[in-house]
Scaffold this motif. Structure first.
Motif, PDB file in Angstrom:
ATOM      1  N   GLY A   1      54.628   1.328  23.045  1.00  0.00           N
ATOM      2  CA  GLY A   1      55.224   2.265  23.987  1.00  0.00           C
ATOM      3  C   GLY A   1      56.479   3.614  24.248  1.00  0.00           C
ATOM      4  O   GLY A   1      56.506   4.056  25.065  1.00  0.00           O
ATOM      5  N   ARG A   2      57.137   2.798  23.189  1.00  0.00           N
ATOM      6  CA  ARG A   2      58.265   3.637  23.006  1.00  0.00           C
ATOM      7  C   ARG A   2      58.015   4.709  22.124  1.00  0.00           C
ATOM      8  O   ARG A   2      57.381   4.638  21.481  1.00  0.00           O
ATOM      9  CB  ARG A   2      59.040   2.662  22.313  1.00  0.00           C
ATOM     10  N   THR A   3      59.163   5.601  22.595  1.00  0.00           N
ATOM     11  CA  THR A   3      58.802   6.756  21.801  1.00  0.00           C
ATOM     12  C   THR A   3      59.103   6.420  19.617  1.00  0.00           C
ATOM     13  O   THR A   3      60.051   6.407  20.291  1.00  0.00           O
ATOM     14  CB  THR A   3      59.837   7.732  21.884  1.00  0.00           C
ATOM     15  N   VAL A   4      58.505   6.726  18.864  1.00  0.00           N
ATOM     16  CA  VAL A   4      58.750   6.668  17.448  1.00  0.00           C
ATOM     17  C   VAL A   4      59.572   7.871  16.917  1.00  0.00           C
ATOM     18  O   VAL A   4      58.507   8.937  16.591  1.00  0.00           O
ATOM     19  CB  VAL A   4      57.555   6.092  16.746  1.00  0.00           C
ATOM     20  N   HIS A   5      60.543   7.835  16.521  1.00  0.00           N
ATOM     21  CA  HIS A   5      61.226   8.512  15.207  1.00  0.00           C
ATOM     22  C   HIS A   5      60.227   8.581  13.984  1.00  0.00           C
ATOM     23  O   HIS A   5      61.022   6.738  13.611  1.00  0.00           O
ATOM     24  CB  HIS A   5      62.696   8.912  15.432  1.00  0.00           C
ATOM     25  N   ASP A   6      60.266   9.114  13.562  1.00  0.00           N
ATOM     26  CA  ASP A   6      59.606   8.789  11.861  1.00  0.00           C
ATOM     27  C   ASP A   6      61.115  10.472  10.810  1.00  0.00           C
ATOM     28  O   ASP A   6      60.494  11.443  10.786  1.00  0.00           O
ATOM     29  CB  ASP A   6      58.110   9.582  11.911  1.00  0.00           C
ATOM     30  N   PHE A   7      61.669   9.123  10.474  1.00  0.00           N
ATOM     31  CA  PHE A   7      62.523   9.353  10.741  1.00  0.00           C
ATOM     32  C   PHE A   7      63.108   8.552   8.327  1.00  0.00           C
ATOM     33  O   PHE A   7      62.347   7.799   7.685  1.00  0.00           O
ATOM     34  CB  PHE A   7      63.868   8.501  10.262  1.00  0.00           C
ATOM     35  N   GLN A   8      62.199  10.216   7.716  1.00  0.00           N
ATOM     36  CA  GLN A   8      61.866  10.207   6.122  1.00  0.00           C
ATOM     37  C   GLN A   8      63.348  10.653   5.307  1.00  0.00           C
ATOM     38  O   GLN A   8      63.425  11.342   5.636  1.00  0.00           O
ATOM     39  CB  GLN A   8      60.782  10.977   6.116  1.00  0.00           C
ATOM     40  N   LEU A   9      63.599   9.864   4.029  1.00  0.00           N
ATOM     41  CA  LEU A   9      64.626  10.832   3.790  1.00  0.00           C
ATOM     42  C   LEU A   9      64.173   9.619   2.106  1.00  0.00           C
ATOM     43  O   LEU A   9      63.022   9.528   2.001  1.00  0.00           O
ATOM     44  CB  LEU A   9      65.629   9.447   3.462  1.00  0.00           C
ATOM     45  N   THR A  10      65.244  10.594   1.179  1.00  0.00           N
ATOM     46  CA  THR A  10      64.757  10.393  -0.355  1.00  0.00           C
ATOM     47  C   THR A  10      65.699  10.793  -0.920  1.00  0.00           C
ATOM     48  O   THR A  10      67.154  10.944  -0.275  1.00  0.00           O
ATOM     49  CB  THR A  10      64.262  11.400  -0.926  1.00  0.00           C
ATOM     50  N   GLY A  11      66.141   9.407  -1.627  1.00  0.00           N
ATOM     51  CA  GLY A  11      67.067   9.242  -2.547  1.00  0.00           C
ATOM     52  C   GLY A  11      67.028   9.939  -3.673  1.00  0.00           C
ATOM     53  O   GLY A  11      66.360  10.307  -4.996  1.00  0.00           O
ATOM     54  N   GLU A  12      68.291  11.073  -3.729  1.00  0.00           N
ATOM     55  CA  GLU A  12      68.128  12.191  -5.196  1.00  0.00           C
ATOM     56  C   GLU A  12      69.638  12.379  -5.345  1.00  0.00           C
ATOM     57  O   GLU A  12      70.855  12.449  -5.220  1.00  0.00           O
ATOM     58  CB  GLU A  12      67.817  13.647  -4.956  1.00  0.00           C
ATOM     59  N   SER A  13      69.755  12.334  -6.766  1.00  0.00           N
ATOM     60  CA  SER A  13      71.164  12.201  -7.331  1.00  0.00           C
ATOM     61  C   SER A  13      71.255  13.966  -7.999  1.00  0.00           C
ATOM     62  O   SER A  13      70.152  14.742  -8.399  1.00  0.00           O
ATOM     63  CB  SER A  13      71.202  12.338  -8.383  1.00  0.00           C
ATOM     64  N   HIS A  14      72.565  14.877  -7.366  1.00  0.00           N
ATOM     65  CA  HIS A  14      73.016  16.790  -8.180  1.00  0.00           C
ATOM     66  C   HIS A  14      73.750  16.793  -8.072  1.00  0.00           C
ATOM     67  O   HIS A  14      74.798  16.040  -7.565  1.00  0.00           O
ATOM     68  CB  HIS A  14      71.967  18.014  -6.704  1.00  0.00           C
ATOM     69  N   GLU A  15      73.934  18.043  -8.665  1.00  0.00           N
ATOM     70  CA  GLU A  15      75.184  18.039  -9.099  1.00  0.00           C
ATOM     71  C   GLU A  15      75.471  19.356  -8.320  1.00  0.00           C
ATOM     72  O   GLU A  15      74.772  19.957  -7.571  1.00  0.00           O
ATOM     73  CB  GLU A  15      75.180  18.976 -10.542  1.00  0.00           C
ATOM     74  N   MET A  16      77.008  18.979  -7.005  1.00  0.00           N
ATOM     75  CA  MET A  16      77.389  19.700  -5.951  1.00  0.00           C
ATOM     76  C   MET A  16      78.710  20.153  -6.475  1.00  0.00           C
ATOM     77  O   MET A  16      79.082  19.916  -6.862  1.00  0.00           O
ATOM     78  CB  MET A  16      77.022  19.185  -4.898  1.00  0.00           C
ATOM     79  N   PRO A  17      78.948  21.644  -5.876  1.00  0.00           N
ATOM     80  CA  PRO A  17      80.106  22.413  -6.154  1.00  0.00           C
ATOM     81  C   PRO A  17      81.385  21.823  -5.375  1.00  0.00           C
ATOM     82  O   PRO A  17      81.690  21.614  -4.396  1.00  0.00           O
ATOM     83  CB  PRO A  17      79.457  23.906  -6.124  1.00  0.00           C
ATOM     84  N   LEU A  18      81.978  21.824  -6.744  1.00  0.00           N
ATOM     85  CA  LEU A  18      84.123  21.011  -5.611  1.00  0.00           C
ATOM     86  C   LEU A  18      84.617  22.900  -5.557  1.00  0.00           C
ATOM     87  O   LEU A  18      84.253  24.082  -6.124  1.00  0.00           O
ATOM     88  CB  LEU A  18      84.540  21.228  -7.011  1.00  0.00           C
ATOM     89  N   LEU A  19      85.909  22.521  -4.828  1.00  0.00           N
ATOM     90  CA  LEU A  19      86.304  23.354  -4.691  1.00  0.00           C
ATOM     91  C   LEU A  19      86.866  25.009  -6.052  1.00  0.00           C
ATOM     92  O   LEU A  19      87.385  26.080  -5.753  1.00  0.00           O
ATOM     93  CB  LEU A  19      87.647  23.172  -3.950  1.00  0.00           C
ATOM     94  N   ASN A  20      87.473  23.865  -6.799  1.00  0.00           N
ATOM     95  CA  ASN A  20      87.699  24.626  -8.156  1.00  0.00           C
ATOM     96  C   ASN A  20      87.086  25.106  -8.955  1.00  0.00           C
ATOM     97  O   ASN A  20      86.894  25.708 -10.579  1.00  0.00           O
ATOM     98  CB  ASN A  20      88.519  23.334  -8.940  1.00  0.00           C
ATOM     99  N   GLY A  21      85.378  25.541  -8.229  1.00  0.00           N
ATOM    100  CA  GLY A  21      84.580  25.948  -9.068  1.00  0.00           C
ATOM    101  C   GLY A  21      83.100  25.061 -10.202  1.00  0.00           C
ATOM    102  O   GLY A  21      82.501  25.552 -10.272  1.00  0.00           O
TER     103      GLY A  21
END
Ligand SMILES: [Cu+2]
Length: 476
Positions: A75-95
């Motif tokens: 009877g409680r509100t249910v939150h379906d929280f779906q996540l994936t675990g993924e590796s990616h290259e992400m940008p740094l400040l120096n380019g």
């Protein structure tokens, strides 16, 4: 009390608490006698714990119901929280880029927002092409640590819990059965759950003095314009991979707020609006993310109205203390859990894995910098600029463009998506949201589809009319 008696007392107390907790499930025989002589019988105690199935496996059953089937039909509100675990290259400040690990292609991961007493159904999926397994330890839960076991590539796991405590809570990857947990978290696998109090937030009281020096109290409605700021560090080799040796001696390569160094500082769009020239920088020192070609990782600012209740959810995800301070402002209220910790304070300290809610009102039009008041953190990235009201007198230009005057620039440029939490019990909707964050292109596409503004596409179209309006007003 001598040491031996003290030890007996402790063991006896544990047994009594255990009897209370396990009473319905375990017999008195299982929890053993009322006391043990630890100096002689420690092996026996450990044997008994082992026979019980181990504390980790047994205790949580006594604290909380965690069966998804039962909770979903409670009877409680249910939150379906779906996540994936993924590796990616992400940008740094120096380019350059670094080897990031993410929840669902973004750093930090998506924010979960629920109300105290709601059920969270968390599902973590690891794509089959991911190199390593990942887990998710949610601090908003009170369930067995066994639930945070790592998930192998190509597999998925689900657990459920009741969010019983209000506040802001970290969630983070637990590595591969705890191994390399530091690498995974410090490479980007972290996020927050906001658990709104069951009865909502409280009004904000701000003390003011009258002209004659008498104290007065001003009350602001509980509804607030909300932001989220998560502090962390990067520890990197020159090749952009995780450097554990730097972490062990606390020598960060960068301090990040919501995954970015200097993510909330002016860029060329703000130069254009304020100075009439994209190349004329507002701040020569801070403007590190200057260029529309940086798209979702260009600098953006946080816009608020004057005399507006602002609520900021802040979490220290990292490995260093956060001395949270806003240059030019006082934190009108600091809340941890659902308890007020301080009011009218200049700075509040967050240790690792600590969160807080800061409520405040920006009284005067101006530019305010939220910092980690640790100089190493400031100069390595922990500067977040809020702009309150119309300190640059841009409303005449807005009106020249045929629009109504605005109480904050959010009505024109929007607020950065990664700093805007999901709506909760007492949220004021942001006038507009722009796309900003350590996101993969897939996340950007989704945000565009959801109506967030890609400023790098919109600003070039507006540049001509803005310049014309400034000329008409004699500003340039
Ligand atoms: Cu991980």
């Amino acid at each position: 009390m001598n040491k031996r008696i003290s030890m007996l007392f402790t063991i006896a107390a544990v047994a009594v608490v255990g009897a209370t907790l396990f009473g319905s499930t375990y017999t008195n025989t299982q929890i053993g006698g009322s006391s043990y002589d630890f100096s002689k019988a420690d092996v026996e105690v450990l044997d008994k714990i082992r026979q019980m199935g181990g504390l980790q496996l047994v205790m949580p059953q006594a604290f909380a119901e965690t069966d998804c089937g039962v909770l979903e039909n409670s009877g409680r509100t249910v939150h379906d929280f779906q996540l994936t675990g993924e590796s990616h290259e992400m940008p740094l400040l120096n380019g350059a880029t670094y080897s990031a690990m993410t929840f669902s292609g973004q750093v930090p991961g998506p924010t979960l927002r629920v109300t105290q007493g709601d059920v969270v159904k968390m599902t973590l999926t690891i794509p089959s092409d991911e190199m390593v397994g990942h887990g998710n330890d949610m601090h908003a839960s009170q369930i067995t640590a066994g639930a945070f076991e790592s998930v192998n590539p190509g597999e998925s796991t689900t657990y459920c819990y009741i969010a019983e405590a209000a506040g802001i809570f970290k969630y983070h990857c637990s590595g591969v059965k705890l191994a390399a947990m530091d690498q995974h978290v410090l490479s980007g696998m972290y996020g927050i759950a906001i658990v709104d109090p069951a009865n909502g937030y409280k009004k904000l009281m701000v003390e003011k003095t009258s002209g004659s020096g008498e104290l007065d109290r001003k009350f602001y409605d509980a509804d607030a314009l909300e932001f989220q700021l998560q502090y962390n560090q990067l520890y990197l080799t020159d090749a952009g991979t995780y450097d554990m040796s730097k972490m062990m001696v606390h020598q960060q390569s960068a301090t990040v707020v919501n995954g970015m160094q200097f993510g909330y500082v002016p860029n060329m769009a703000h130069n254009l609006l304020v100075n009439g020239d994209p190349a004329k920088k507002i701040s020569a020192v801070l403007q590190a993310r200057d260029g529309l070609d940086l798209e979702q990782v260009q600098g953006q600012l946080l816009f608020v109205e004057n005399d507006q209740h602002v609520r900021i959810f802040i979490e220290n995800q990292g490995n260093e203390p956060v001395f949270f301070h806003i240059v030019g402002e006082i934190l009108d209220r600091v809340t941890q859990g659902n308890r007020v910790q301080s009011a009218a304070t200049e700075t509040w300290l967050l240790g690792g894995s600590q969160g807080m809610i800061v409520d405040l009102v920006f009284d005067e039009p101006g530019v305010y910098a939220a910092v980690n008041h640790d100089y190493a953190a400031i100069y390595s990235g922990a500067v977040t600029v809020f702009v309150a009201g119309d300190p640059f007198n841009l409303n005449p230009i807005v009106e020249e463009l045929g629009m109504d005057a605005v109480p904050s620039y959010a009505y024109v440029l929007g607020n950065p998506s990664d700093a805007v939490p999901p709506m909760g019990l007492n949220s004021i909707a942001h006038p507009a949201v722009n796309i900003h964050g350590m996101y993969t292109d897939e996340v950007v596409s989704q945000l565009k589809a959801d109506g967030a503004i890609p400023l790098w596409e919109v600003v070039p179209e507006l540049a001509g009319p803005i310049t014309d309006a400034m000329k008409a007003l004699g500003r340039i």
